[in-house]
Design a protein around this motif. Structure first.
Motif, PDB file in Angstrom:
ATOM      1  N   MET A  23       0.834  -1.209   0.000  1.00  0.00           N
ATOM      2  CA  MET A  23       0.000   0.000   0.000  1.00  0.00           C
ATOM      3  C   MET A  23       0.869   1.259   0.000  1.00  0.00           C
ATOM      4  O   MET A  23       0.552   2.230  -0.687  1.00  0.00           O
ATOM      5  N   VAL A  24       1.958   1.242   0.739  1.00  0.00           N
ATOM      6  CA  VAL A  24       2.867   2.389   0.769  1.00  0.00           C
ATOM      7  C   VAL A  24       3.496   2.597  -0.605  1.00  0.00           C
ATOM      8  O   VAL A  24       3.573   3.727  -1.115  1.00  0.00           O
ATOM      9  N   VAL A  26       2.294   1.646  -3.582  1.00  0.00           N
ATOM     10  CA  VAL A  26       1.247   2.118  -4.502  1.00  0.00           C
ATOM     11  C   VAL A  26       0.959   3.593  -4.245  1.00  0.00           C
ATOM     12  O   VAL A  26       0.819   4.389  -5.179  1.00  0.00           O
ATOM     13  N   TYR A  27       0.878   3.989  -2.972  1.00  0.00           N
ATOM     14  CA  TYR A  27       0.644   5.391  -2.623  1.00  0.00           C
ATOM     15  C   TYR A  27       1.730   6.287  -3.208  1.00  0.00           C
ATOM     16  O   TYR A  27       1.449   7.332  -3.822  1.00  0.00           O
ATOM     17  N   LYS A  28       2.991   5.898  -3.064  1.00  0.00           N
ATOM     18  CA  LYS A  28       4.115   6.694  -3.587  1.00  0.00           C
ATOM     19  C   LYS A  28       4.062   6.779  -5.115  1.00  0.00           C
ATOM     20  O   LYS A  28       4.317   7.841  -5.689  1.00  0.00           O
ATOM     21  N   VAL A  30       1.365   6.490  -7.089  1.00  0.00           N
ATOM     22  CA  VAL A  30       0.220   7.319  -7.495  1.00  0.00           C
ATOM     23  C   VAL A  30       0.505   8.794  -7.216  1.00  0.00           C
ATOM     24  O   VAL A  30       0.220   9.655  -8.053  1.00  0.00           O
ATOM     25  N   CYS A  31       1.076   9.112  -6.078  1.00  0.00           N
ATOM     26  CA  CYS A  31       1.391  10.514  -5.766  1.00  0.00           C
ATOM     27  C   CYS A  31       2.415  11.083  -6.739  1.00  0.00           C
ATOM     28  O   CYS A  31       2.368  12.262  -7.074  1.00  0.00           O
TER      29      CYS A  31
END
Length: 180
Positions: A23-24, A26-28, A30-31
């Motif tokens: 999740m971390v 994917v978050y990075k 996408v951001c």
């Protein structure tokens, strides 16, 4: 702690931390696909160059062919610096044909015909004049006025009536004829 993770999530600690790590990541990712707030800050724009009173033929020099000159468009004789919208008015832009011209008639008629690129408003309907008024308001809100279009000086073939422009001691432009 491992027992608390299993009790709260129903997952083994290995599965929980693997999912958390994914999740971390994917978050990075996408951001990173989007611009940050600092990327939206506009660069300070240069102060527009005031051209003052110029003729239509002088205005044509500001059509984008010289990258050192600003992009100018006239509406109802008022000259606007549209350099901040080079994407639209610069060379190859959708509205580049208006640059360096008085585009009043073309804008009023919503026309891209070269023969409509003029400041002549004769024969326009009330609806077309209203459209031009809307364009003028949009330009006033978005672009600085840097001058106005004037008629060329009349001179005879022998040079009589030749106009010479110079600035007086206060910086105001004075006009003097050759006969003075």
């Amino acid at each position: 702690m491992m027992e608390a993770v299993t009790e709260a999530t129903g997952l083994s600690p290995t599965a929980f931390f693997t999912i958390l790590a994914m999740m971390v990541v994917v978050y990075k990712i996408v951001c990173g696909m989007f611009l940050g707030p600092e990327d939206f800050r506009q660069k300070p724009q240069k102060e527009p160059i005031q051209v003052g009173d110029i003729t239509e033929s002088e205005l044509r020099a500001y059509d984008g062919s010289d990258p050192k000159k600003p992009l100018l468009i006239a509406i109802k004789g008022q000259i606007y610096d549209v350099s901040s919208s080079k994407v639209f008015y610069g060379c190859g832009g959708a509205y580049s044909m208006f640059t360096g011209r008085d585009a009043s008639r073309a804008l009023a008629m919503l026309s891209f015909k070269p023969e409509d690129l003029t400041g002549n408003l004769e024969g326009l309907s009330a609806e077309e004049l209203s459209v031009l008024e809307d364009w003028e308001c949009k330009f006033l809100d978005k672009y600085p006025i840097v001058g106005r279009v004037v008629q060329p000086s009349n001179t005879s073939q022998n040079g009589d009536g030749l106009h010479i422009h110079h600035n007086d001691t206060n910086g105001h432009q004075q006009q003097q004829t050759k006969d003075d």
